[in-house]
Design an enzyme around this catalytic site. Structure first.
Site, PDB file in Angstrom:
ATOM      1  N   TYR A   1       0.829  -1.214   0.000  1.00  0.00           N
ATOM      2  CA  TYR A   1       0.000   0.000   0.000  1.00  0.00           C
ATOM      3  C   TYR A   1       0.860   1.260   0.000  1.00  0.00           C
ATOM      4  O   TYR A   1       0.521   2.247  -0.660  1.00  0.00           O
ATOM      5  CB  TYR A   1      -0.996  -0.005   1.172  1.00  0.00           C
ATOM      6  CG  TYR A   1      -2.214  -0.823   0.827  1.00  0.00           C
ATOM      7  CD1 TYR A   1      -3.229  -0.292   0.047  1.00  0.00           C
ATOM      8  CD2 TYR A   1      -2.302  -2.157   1.211  1.00  0.00           C
ATOM      9  CE1 TYR A   1      -4.320  -1.063  -0.328  1.00  0.00           C
ATOM     10  CE2 TYR A   1      -3.387  -2.934   0.847  1.00  0.00           C
ATOM     11  CZ  TYR A   1      -4.398  -2.379   0.076  1.00  0.00           C
ATOM     12  OH  TYR A   1      -5.463  -3.139  -0.310  1.00  0.00           O
TER      13      TYR A   1
ATOM     14  N   ARG B   1       1.969   1.820  -3.476  1.00  0.00           N
ATOM     15  CA  ARG B   1       0.868   2.324  -4.318  1.00  0.00           C
ATOM     16  C   ARG B   1       0.560   3.780  -3.991  1.00  0.00           C
ATOM     17  O   ARG B   1       0.314   4.592  -4.890  1.00  0.00           O
ATOM     18  CB  ARG B   1      -0.387   1.463  -4.114  1.00  0.00           C
ATOM     19  CG  ARG B   1      -0.240   0.084  -4.735  1.00  0.00           C
ATOM     20  CD  ARG B   1      -1.411  -0.816  -4.408  1.00  0.00           C
ATOM     21  NE  ARG B   1      -2.681  -0.285  -4.877  1.00  0.00           N
ATOM     22  CZ  ARG B   1      -3.876  -0.745  -4.471  1.00  0.00           C
ATOM     23  NH1 ARG B   1      -3.952  -1.722  -3.585  1.00  0.00           N
ATOM     24  NH2 ARG B   1      -4.983  -0.235  -4.945  1.00  0.00           N
TER      25      ARG B   1
ATOM     26  N   HIS C   1     -15.289   0.617  -2.835  1.00  0.00           N
ATOM     27  CA  HIS C   1     -14.138  -0.103  -2.275  1.00  0.00           C
ATOM     28  C   HIS C   1     -13.312   0.762  -1.326  1.00  0.00           C
ATOM     29  O   HIS C   1     -12.206   0.389  -0.953  1.00  0.00           O
ATOM     30  CB  HIS C   1     -13.269  -0.679  -3.402  1.00  0.00           C
ATOM     31  CG  HIS C   1     -13.935  -1.812  -4.143  1.00  0.00           C
ATOM     32  ND1 HIS C   1     -13.494  -2.294  -5.354  1.00  0.00           N
ATOM     33  CD2 HIS C   1     -15.023  -2.551  -3.828  1.00  0.00           C
ATOM     34  CE1 HIS C   1     -14.288  -3.288  -5.753  1.00  0.00           C
ATOM     35  NE2 HIS C   1     -15.226  -3.456  -4.844  1.00  0.00           N
TER      36      HIS C   1
END
Ligand code: OAD
Length: 250
Positions: free
Chosen positions: A67, A70, A118
């Site tokens: 994460y 990203r 999401h």
């Protein structure tokens, strides 16, 4: 593409209730890798290996490294022309946008009535759902955390990305809003591989409820045969083309 774009422009112009579902393909032109595209792997892992509560319980550091990587990549990404067109259409009354993307590029483009089914990669929540934080996420746009995993400010336990992982349910209010949005005249599914449920089922719900359904994608998906119109093309080309045809017809 032009006859399809013309047909779509006419449909959008007259739709009173327009719903747009987006997936990773909409952010591709911003430099965000899609999940099932050539850049979908990180190290040797597939998203399905990392985006689960079990993976986090087993190795929270590994999941957080993914994460953090990203988030760092995303920080350099800007909304593209597809986001801009969707943001402009979202200003119309009766338009709702459902996104599976956690990058918040729709928000940054100014999209209204956005349902982020999401979650957001820029929000965290307490892994233990401690009493003080409960399940309520907080915003944290830190790019380089001093140490991983970051901590819950209330209980000091581990924080997690406030995104929906495989095997987890969507938040009730998001699911309700998304299902409600399938009641529409026109449903556009843009840049999604249509394999992850329940999002992939929304276009079918919309069709059952009487909507004209359209898919815009670079390639055919499992939904292509079921929609009323499948447009093959890049979201960042097709959507601006449709928008310019609509302006010309005004
Ligand atoms: P995928 O990576 O599965 O699919 C991206 C789709 O976009 C593919 O069908 C591509 O053909 C298409 N595509 C790529 N570039 C495009 C472009 N420029 N214009 C139009 N289409 C393009 O992404 P999603 O369908 O969003 O879930 O994936 C669904 C969910 O699976 C994600 O939200 C994520 C993932 O695991 C969670 O994080 C829970």
């Amino acid at each position: 593409m032009d006859s399809e774009a013309t047909a779509l422009a006419a449909r959008i112009a007259k739709a009173e209730r327009l719903t747009i579902l987006t997936g990773a393909g909409v952010s591709a032109a911003s430099g965000v890798p899609t999940f099932r595209g050539p850049e979908g792997l990180w190290r040797q892992y597939r998203p399905e290996d990392l985006a689960t509560p079990q993976a986090f319980a087993r190795d929270p550091l590994l999941v957080w490294e993914w994460y953090a990587w990203r988030r760092e990549r995303l920080a350099a990404c800007r909304p593209n022309r597809a986001h801009d067109v969707i943001a402009a259409w979202s200003q119309r009354s009766g338009c709702r946008v459902i996104t599976q993307n956690v990058d918040d590029l729709h928000l940054r483009a100014g999209t209204r009535s956005l349902i982020r089914i999401h979650g957001s990669i820029w929000e965290l929540s307490c892994w233990q759902s401690c009493a003080a934080q409960g399940g309520t996420p907080w915003r944290d746009e830190t790019i380089r955390f001093e140490s991983l995993p970051p901590r819950c400010p209330s209980c000091g336990g581990m924080a997690r990305p406030a995104v929906v992982w495989f095997g987890e349910s969507l938040r009730g209010e998001d699911l309700r809003a998304a299902l409600d949005a399938t009641s529409c005249d026109l449903f556009l599914a843009v840049g999604t591989s249509a394999v992850v449920y329940p999002a992939a089922g929304l276009v079918h719900d919309a069709r059952r409820r009487g909507a004209f359904t359209v898919e815009i994608n670079l390639e055919a998906t499992p939904s292509s045969g079921d929609v009323d119109l499948a447009v093959l093309g890049a979201a960042e080309d097709v959507l601006p083309r449709v928008a310019s045809l609509m302006s010309a017809a005004e």
